[in-house]
Design an enzyme around this catalytic site. Structure first.
Site, PDB file in Angstrom:
ATOM      1  CG  HIS A  42       5.644  -1.660   4.729  1.00  0.00           C
ATOM      2  ND1 HIS A  42       5.720  -0.312   4.463  1.00  0.00           N
ATOM      3  CD2 HIS A  42       4.798  -2.173   3.801  1.00  0.00           C
ATOM      4  CE1 HIS A  42       4.970  -0.021   3.429  1.00  0.00           C
ATOM      5  NE2 HIS A  42       4.384  -1.130   3.000  1.00  0.00           N
ATOM      6  CB  CYS A  43       0.927  -2.675   8.183  1.00  0.00           C
ATOM      7  SG  CYS A  43      -0.670  -3.536   8.230  1.00  0.00           S
TER       8      CYS A  43
END
Length: 331
Positions: free
Chosen positions: A150-151
């Site tokens: 998850h960025c």
């Protein structure tokens, strides 16, 4: 074709990323590029610097939008959970040494991938067995195919359907940093030739030095990230697999060879979304309560969820922390 813009729950963080890209480019175009245009007496080289900067910046912003606004590979929740099986659970026993049969869904099962058995887990939240390489992101609260991480910088999960645009985004940002750094250095050289010393050139154009420092710092981040993902693509791994499951005993089931691995990312068609975002939301027939009766306590679920959220955020931010935590647990 993307029929909807599917942003993550922390999409507002993308505003910071936009400012980190747009503000330096505007400063470069209004100051450094203008100086270069004057130094080249308005010939084609001066126009080229400005045009390349503007066009390439637009390209980077488009890649950012494609990464952040595309369905990363969300697996829809199962409206028809699998049938519970009778299992013996020692924790539910009444008499010492006697196990009580308890109906619950088996937590794992094996599937064959490239001739190798792979164990997949049952997701209590989505009420399904996750496909291979799929993981549940606790930030987005969805199972994502080929989950990478998850960025927080794009406010979205990186998965099967947006990994290509994510890699192109970070690699293009690296090239943009190198280009702006080089043009600022060229501007300082021209000013040094005009004024005789580097110090006078810096005083004449301090923003060139500021941009060079900014690009140098930013290059360590996006450049290092680009090199790391080049390694992941070449070995057909994900960030999640690399830092959560480590060890020489773990076979690389998905490794097809370096060239084929790159071909799988860059030359394969993006799979259509599993979701029909135009459809009405349907109520689950069994609901989440059934999953809660599968031998998992609420306190345990909340504790695992908090740890999972922390792990997913750390993978997107500090990859070293999650690996150190896993080493401590193994010890």
């Amino acid at each position: 074709m993307v029929d909807r813009l599917i942003f993550g729950p922390d999409a507002k963080s993308m505003i910071v990323t936009l400012l980190l890209i747009i503000v330096p480019v505007v400063i470069f175009c209004t100051n450094v590029a203008r100086n270069l245009f004057d130094e080249t007496s308005g010939n084609i080289a001066g126009y080229a610097v400005l045009m390349v900067t503007v066009v390439f910046t637009i390209y980077v912003l488009i890649l950012l939008l494609l990464t952040s606004a595309r369905d990363p590979g969300i697996v829809p929740r199962n409206l028809h959970p699998p049938t519970e099986e009778i299992c013996y659970d020692s924790s539910a026993s009444i008499d010492v040494g006697r196990q009580t049969p308890t109906p619950r869904v088996p937590p794992t099962r094996e599937v064959i991938v490239n001739g190798v058995p792979v164990r997949v887990k049952y997701c209590i939240t989505c009420q399904l067995y996750r496909p291979p390489r799929c993981s549940h992101c606790s930030v987005c609260d969805n199972c994502v195919e080929r989950f990478d991480h998850h960025c927080p910088w794009v406010g979205q999960c990186i998965g099967l359907r947006n990994y290509r645009s994510f890699f192109l985004f970070i690699s293009s940002s690296t090239i943009l940093c190198i280009f702006i750094f080089a043009m600022c250095a060229l501007n300082i050289k021209f000013l040094t030739d005009d004024y005789g010393t580097v110090w006078k050139a810096i005083k004449e154009s301090p923003l060139s030095v500021v941009l060079m420092v900014y690009c140098f710092i930013f290059l360590w981040f996006v450049g290092g990230l680009t090199c790391f993902h080049l390694y992941l693509i070449g070995t057909n791994q994900t960030t999640y697999e690399t830092f959560r499951y480590r060890g020489p005993e773990r076979p690389r089931v998905y490794d097809l060879g370096c060239l084929n691995n790159f071909g799988e990312i860059f030359y394969s068609r993006i799979k259509p979304s599993r979701n029909n975002f135009h459809a009405y939301v349907q109520e689950s027939e069994r609901g989440f309560a059934r999953g809660m009766n599968s031998g998992t306590y609420i306190g345990d679920l909340d504790g695992n969820r908090r740890e999972k959220v922390e792990d997913d955020r750390e993978i997107g931010g500090d990859l070293l922390k999650i690996s150190q935590r896993r080493e401590g647990e193994d010890a």
